[in-house]
Design a protein around this motif. Structure first.
Motif, PDB file in Angstrom:
ATOM      1  N   LEU A 116       0.790  -1.238   0.000  1.00  0.00           N
ATOM      2  CA  LEU A 116       0.000   0.000   0.000  1.00  0.00           C
ATOM      3  C   LEU A 116       0.817   1.281   0.000  1.00  0.00           C
ATOM      4  CD1 LEU A 116      -2.879  -1.009   2.436  1.00  0.00           C
ATOM      5  CD2 LEU A 116      -2.843  -1.177  -0.050  1.00  0.00           C
ATOM      6  N   VAL A 117       1.858   1.396   0.812  1.00  0.00           N
ATOM      7  CA  VAL A 117       2.597   2.656   0.897  1.00  0.00           C
ATOM      8  C   VAL A 117       3.990   2.590   0.275  1.00  0.00           C
ATOM      9  CG1 VAL A 117       1.341   3.464   2.931  1.00  0.00           C
ATOM     10  CG2 VAL A 117       3.460   2.152   3.208  1.00  0.00           C
ATOM     11  N   GLY A 119       4.980   2.513  -2.873  1.00  0.00           N
ATOM     12  CA  GLY A 119       5.167   3.475  -3.960  1.00  0.00           C
ATOM     13  C   GLY A 119       5.349   4.892  -3.443  1.00  0.00           C
ATOM     14  N   LEU A 120       4.606   5.257  -2.422  1.00  0.00           N
ATOM     15  CA  LEU A 120       4.739   6.587  -1.818  1.00  0.00           C
ATOM     16  C   LEU A 120       6.112   6.731  -1.163  1.00  0.00           C
ATOM     17  CD1 LEU A 120       3.397   9.263  -1.129  1.00  0.00           C
ATOM     18  CD2 LEU A 120       2.482   8.184   0.930  1.00  0.00           C
ATOM     19  N   THR A 121       6.544   5.687  -0.484  1.00  0.00           N
ATOM     20  CA  THR A 121       7.851   5.710   0.164  1.00  0.00           C
ATOM     21  C   THR A 121       8.974   5.821  -0.870  1.00  0.00           C
ATOM     22  OG1 THR A 121       6.931   4.370   1.948  1.00  0.00           O
ATOM     23  CG2 THR A 121       9.318   4.509   1.829  1.00  0.00           C
ATOM     24  N   GLU A 122       8.804   5.186  -2.024  1.00  0.00           N
ATOM     25  CA  GLU A 122       9.802   5.300  -3.100  1.00  0.00           C
ATOM     26  C   GLU A 122       9.948   6.757  -3.531  1.00  0.00           C
ATOM     27  OE1 GLU A 122       8.469   2.631  -6.151  1.00  0.00           O
ATOM     28  OE2 GLU A 122       8.854   0.860  -4.907  1.00  0.00           O
TER      29      GLU A 122
END
Length: 146
Positions: A116-117, A119-122
């Motif tokens: 879930l997160v 991609g955001l963390t990338e």
């Protein structure tokens, strides 16, 4: 999956630029790096293929293996251990002589394996890595041209 890319032309020979980038035990001379050590030697000794280096940047602790070592032209590595979720696909520093200077292309491909997160963390990692690579290359230029 994300790839970070940083390029820079450094007014020094490829041999000098490579020498600075391949000295794993001395990475702590770069601004962004708090500590570094050569954990095990590679082939050719000490910094060649198979060399393991340990790097600390703030709270992050990396262990990286050198996967390609071509003096004056290429240094590839793989993060094999990091104290946060991070799946490194590989990094490559390529050097080529260009108009009396050395052009450096540094790429690193990774993903953050968090459901879930991730991609955001990338997207958070992208500018951090970009800034870190730029600072190392700025320091290489300062040292090579001193």
């Amino acid at each position: 999956m994300r790839t970070v890319h940083v390029g820079r032309s450094i007014p020094a020979s490829p041999e000098r630029v490579f020498e600075l980038l391949a000295d794993h035990a001395a990475y702590d001379r770069f601004r962004a790096i708090d500590a570094s050590e050569l954990v095990s030697e590679g082939n050719p000794a000490p910094n060649g293929v198979g060399a393991m280096r340990r790097i600390r940047v703030g709270p992050l602790r990396f262990e990286e293996e050198i996967t390609a070592y071509e003096p004056s032209s290429r240094l590839d590595y793989l993060i094999v251990r990091l104290n946060v979720p991070f799946d490194h696909q590989g990094g490559s520093i390529r050097l080529r002589a260009e108009d009396g200077a050395t052009h450096v292309d540094w790429t690193s491909t990774f993903r953050v394996p968090i459901p879930l997160v991730g991609g955001l963390t990338e997207r958070v990692w992208d500018p951090i890595l970009t800034r870190g690579f730029r600072r190392v290359l700025e320091d290489v230029e300062r040292m090579a041209c001193a």
